[in-house]
Design an enzyme around this catalytic site. Structure first.
Site, mmCIF file in Angstrom:
data_model
loop_
_atom_site.group_PDB
_atom_site.id
_atom_site.type_symbol
_atom_site.label_atom_id
_atom_site.label_comp_id
_atom_site.label_asym_id
_atom_site.label_seq_id
_atom_site.Cartn_x
_atom_site.Cartn_y
_atom_site.Cartn_z
ATOM 1 N N TYR A 127 -17.221 36.836 2.681
ATOM 2 C CA TYR A 127 -18.187 35.885 2.117
ATOM 3 C C TYR A 127 -19.602 36.367 2.392
ATOM 4 O O TYR A 127 -19.968 36.644 3.543
ATOM 5 C CB TYR A 127 -17.938 34.531 2.788
ATOM 6 N N GLY A 160 -0.059 -8.754 -3.480
ATOM 7 C CA GLY A 160 -0.242 -9.505 -2.230
ATOM 8 C C GLY A 160 -1.384 -8.957 -1.394
ATOM 9 O O GLY A 160 -1.817 -7.822 -1.556
ATOM 10 N N ARG A 166 -2.328 -9.069 7.275
ATOM 11 C CA ARG A 166 -1.957 -8.681 8.638
ATOM 12 C C ARG A 166 -2.087 -7.175 8.895
ATOM 13 O O ARG A 166 -1.871 -6.721 10.000
ATOM 14 C CB ARG A 166 -0.528 -9.146 8.936
HETATM 15 C C1 UD1 Z 1 9.398 -13.703 -1.208
HETATM 16 C C2 UD1 Z 1 10.550 -14.536 -1.800
HETATM 17 C C3 UD1 Z 1 11.575 -14.838 -0.732
HETATM 18 C C4 UD1 Z 1 12.090 -13.561 -0.117
HETATM 19 C C5 UD1 Z 1 10.932 -12.711 0.408
HETATM 20 C C6 UD1 Z 1 11.433 -11.356 0.794
HETATM 21 C C7 UD1 Z 1 9.565 -15.886 -3.582
HETATM 22 C C8 UD1 Z 1 9.053 -17.208 -3.956
HETATM 23 N N1 UD1 Z 1 9.999 -15.747 -2.342
HETATM 24 O O1 UD1 Z 1 8.790 -14.515 -0.251
HETATM 25 O O2 UD1 Z 1 12.658 -15.565 -1.275
HETATM 26 O O3 UD1 Z 1 12.972 -13.851 0.939
HETATM 27 O O4 UD1 Z 1 9.934 -12.515 -0.616
HETATM 28 O O5 UD1 Z 1 10.397 -10.653 1.417
HETATM 29 O O6 UD1 Z 1 9.606 -14.982 -4.398
HETATM 30 N N2 UD1 Z 1 3.229 -10.918 -4.770
HETATM 31 C C9 UD1 Z 1 2.426 -10.738 -5.877
HETATM 32 N N3 UD1 Z 1 1.737 -11.787 -6.390
HETATM 33 C C10 UD1 Z 1 1.809 -13.036 -5.851
HETATM 34 C C11 UD1 Z 1 2.622 -13.216 -4.706
HETATM 35 C C12 UD1 Z 1 3.313 -12.139 -4.196
HETATM 36 O O7 UD1 Z 1 2.339 -9.625 -6.408
HETATM 37 O O8 UD1 Z 1 1.161 -13.930 -6.367
HETATM 38 C C13 UD1 Z 1 3.969 -9.782 -4.238
HETATM 39 C C14 UD1 Z 1 3.566 -9.395 -2.832
HETATM 40 O O9 UD1 Z 1 2.576 -8.375 -2.860
HETATM 41 C C15 UD1 Z 1 4.851 -8.889 -2.230
HETATM 42 C C16 UD1 Z 1 5.933 -9.665 -2.953
HETATM 43 O O10 UD1 Z 1 5.332 -10.152 -4.140
HETATM 44 O O11 UD1 Z 1 5.063 -7.513 -2.515
HETATM 45 C C17 UD1 Z 1 6.458 -10.819 -2.138
HETATM 46 O O12 UD1 Z 1 5.405 -11.649 -1.798
HETATM 47 P P1 UD1 Z 1 5.361 -12.430 -0.425
HETATM 48 O O13 UD1 Z 1 4.137 -13.248 -0.382
HETATM 49 O O14 UD1 Z 1 5.625 -11.517 0.676
HETATM 50 O O15 UD1 Z 1 6.603 -13.413 -0.642
HETATM 51 P P2 UD1 Z 1 7.345 -14.252 0.443
HETATM 52 O O16 UD1 Z 1 6.671 -15.541 0.563
HETATM 53 O O17 UD1 Z 1 7.547 -13.449 1.643
#
Ligand code: UD1
Ligand code: MG
Length: 453
Positions: free
Chosen positions: A384, A12, A16
Site C-alpha cells: 500500500y 411484538g 423484556r
Molecule cells: C400467544 C397465544 C398463546 C400461545 C403463545 C405461545 C394468542 C392470543 N395467544 O400468546 O395461545 O400459548 O402465544 O407463545 O395468540 N404479535 C404480533 N402482533 C400482535 C401481537 C403479537 O405480531 O398484535 C406476535 C408477537 O411478536 C409474537 C407472537 O405474535 O411473535 C405472539 O405474541 P405474544 O404477545 O407473545 O402472544 P402471547 O400472549 O404470548
C-alpha cells in the site's frame, strides 16, 4: 414444495430484551431470530411469505430485504388475530396458510411438514409442559377432541391446570381463515383480537381440529429476554455439537464449540476446545483444529493441521497444510497443498502455491507466491502506497531472507535469493542473489563509553 402461504408474526414489542433493536433482529447462532424462520420457510414454500412487523420500524424489512418476502406493518398491535388479518390481502385463498412466530427461531422443517401432510382444515402445534404458565391452554372434550384454546388470563382455575399448551404455530385453510378472522371480537381479558379464537369457531362449524407435537421442545421455545436467548443459544449449540459427534467428529468438549452457520466435516476430524465456526465452513478428512481457532466461510483440505489461536476468514486451504499457532488468514487467500504458515503471519488476498513456507512474523498481502518458496522471518510485502494497493509476485523456488521489505509492485524471478535485511524496490532477476544493505564495517579499537565518576 407447495404454494403454501407462510405468515410470520413479528410485530411484538420485545420489551423484556431492554434493547433499541427489534427483538427478532437479535441473533442466535449468528443469524437474526427471524432469519432462522425465513430460512425454514424458504425450504417449505415457493408461495407467499408475509412478515408482519411493527416495533422497530423499517429495521426488520431492511435487514431481511434479500428474502423477497412481503412485509406488512401492523400499527398498533391489537393481537395475534389482528396481525394475521393484516397479512390476509397478501395471501393466496386457494391454499393453506402456516402461521409462524418471528421470535420462535428453531422450529424445524420436519415438524412443519408433519403438520401440513394431512391437509386438514386446521392443525395446531401443541406441546405438554410441566409448567404451562403464560400459555394458551388446549381445552378438549371427554372424547379428546379439541374444543377451544383459552388464554391464561381468561382461563378458569380448572383450565389453568391443563398442561397441553398452544405453541402459536398453526396450519389452516386460507378460505376458512378469512371467514373466521372477519368474525373475531376483542372481548377478553386483554382486549385483543386473539388468533386462537378461530379454534372455537372451527369447532362450532363442525370442522375437526387436529394437533401435532414437535419432535423437540426447543423447536417451539420463544425468545422474550436476553436470558431466554442465551439459554436457547446453548441448547442449539449442544444440538449441533451432538450432530457432529453422531457424524464421527471428535470434539474435545461438546460444550465448548460454537457453530454459527454450517459446518461440514469429513472423516476423522478433531476439534479442540473453544473454536468458533461462522458461515459455511468445510473441513476435509483428518483435519485437526487446535484450541481457540475462529474460522469463517472457509474450506480446509484433508489432513491440514490448524494450530491454536488461528483466525481464518474466507480462505481456501489445501491438503496437509500447517497453519499457526496465531496465524491470521484474511479474505481472498488461497493456500495450495503442504503450505506452512506459522506464528504471527498475516496473509491477505494472496495465493501461495504448494510446499511454500512463511513460518514467522510476516505480512503477505496482495501477493502471488510460487511453489517451494521460503519466506524468512519478518518479511513484509509493502502493498500500500497510501493511495493504492500493488501486487508482489514471487516465483517458484525463491528464498527471501529474514527482515526483508518487498515494496510493491515488484516481481522476484524464479530461483532468486533475497539477502536478509533488504529493502527491495524493483524486480529481482531469476537465479541471482539480490540484496540492499549498507556494507558492514568494523571500527577497530573503538571503546564503549563508560559511566562518569
Ligand atoms: C400467544 C397465544 C398463546 C400461545 C403463545 C405461545 C394468542 C392470543 N395467544 O400468546 O395461545 O400459548 O402465544 O407463545 O395468540 N404479535 C404480533 N402482533 C400482535 C401481537 C403479537 O405480531 O398484535 C406476535 C408477537 O411478536 C409474537 C407472537 O405474535 O411473535 C405472539 O405474541 P405474544 O404477545 O407473545 O402472544 P402471547 O400472549 O404470548
Ligand atoms: Mg408470548
Amino acid at each position: 414444495m407447495t404454494k403454501l402461504n407462510i405468515v410470520i408474526l413479528a410485530a411484538g414489542r420485545g420489551q423484556r430484551m431492554h434493547s433499541n433493536k427489534p427483538k427478532v433482529l437479535h441473533t442466535l447462532a449468528g443469524r437474526p431470530l427471524i432469519q432462522h424462520v425465513l430460512d425454514t420457510a424458504a425450504q417449505l414454500t415457493t408461495g407467499i411469505t408475509c412478515v408482519v412487523y411493527g416495533h422497530g420500524g423499517e429495521a426488520v424489512p431492511q435487514a431481511m430485504a434479500k428474502y423477497g418476502a412481503d412485509f406488512v406493518l401492523q400499527e398498533p398491535q391489537l393481537g395475534t388475530g389482528h396481525a394475521v388479518q393484516r397479512a390476509l390481502p397478501h395471501l393466496n385463498d386457494d391454499t393453506f396458510t402456516l402461521v409462524l412466530y418471528g421470535d420462535v427461531p428453531l422450529i424445524q422443517r420436519d415438524t412443519l411438514e408433519k403438520m401440513l401432510l394431512e391437509h386438514q382444515a386446521l392443525t395446531l402445534l401443541t406441546i405438554h409442559l410441566s409448567n404451562p404458565a403464560g400459555y394458551g391452554r388446549i381445552v378438549r372434550d371427554s372424547a379428546g377432541n379439541v374444543i377451544c384454546i383459552v388464554e391464561e388470563k381468561d382461563a378458569t382455575a380448572e383450565q389453568r391446570a391443563i398442561r397441553e399448551v398452544n405453541t402459536g404455530i398453526l396450519a389452516v385453510s386460507t378460505n376458512l381463515l378469512c371467514n373466521w378472522l372477519s368474525k373475531l371480537r376483542n372481548e377478553n381479558a386483554q382486549g385483543e383480537y386473539y388468533l386462537t379464537d378461530i379454534v372455537g369457531m372451527a369447532v362450532a362449524q363442525g370442522v375437526a381440529v387436529h394437533t401435532v407435537q414437535p419432535a423437540h421442545g426447543w423447536e417451539v421455545a420463544g425468545v422474550n429476554s436476553k436470558a431466554q436467548l442465551a439459554e436457547l443459544e446453548r441448547i442449539w449449540q449442544h444440538e449441533q455439537a451432538h450432530q457432529l459427534l453422531m457424524n464421527g467428529v471428535t470434539l474435545a468438549d461438546p460444550a465448548r464449540i460454537d457453530v454459527r452457520g454450517k459446518l461440514v466435516c469429513g472423516r476423522d476430524v478433531e476439534i479442540d476446545v473453544g473454536c468458533i465456526f461462522e458461515g459455511d465452513v468445510s473441513l476435509g478428512d483428518g483435519v485437526r483444529v487446535g484450541a481457540y481457532c475462529i474460522i469463517k466461510n472457509t474450506r480446509i483440505g484433508a489432513n491440514t493441521y490448524l494450530e491454536p489461536y488461528s483466525h481464518i476468514d474466507q480462505v481456501s486451504i489445501g491438503d496437509s497444510c500447517r497453519i499457526g499457532p496465531y496465524a491470521r488468514l484474511r479474505p481472498g487467500s488461497k493456500l495450495h497443498n503442504e503450505v506452512h504458515v506459522g506464528n504471527f503471519v498475516e496473509v491477505k488476498n494472496s495465493e501461495i502455491a504448494a510446499n511454500s513456507k512463511a513460518n514467522h512474523l510476516s505480512y503477505i498481502g496482495d501477493s502471488s507466491v510460487g511453489s517451494r518458496v521460503n519466506i524468512g522471518a519478518g518479511t513484509i510485502t509493502c502493498n500500500y502506497d497510501g493511495a493504492n494497493k500493488h501486487r508482489t509476485i514471487i516465483h517458484d523456488d525463491v528464498f527471501i531472507g529474514s527482515n526483508t521489505q518487498l515494496v510493491a509492485p515488484l516481481e522476484v524471478g524464479r530461483g532468486a535469493t533475497i539477502g536478509a535485511g533488504s529493502t527491495i524496490t524493483s524486480d529481482a532477476p531469476e537465479g541471482e542473489l539480490t540484496l540492499s544493505r549498507a556494507k558492514q564495517v568494523t571500527l577497530t579499537g573503538w571503546r564503549r563509553p563508560s559511566k562518569k565518576e
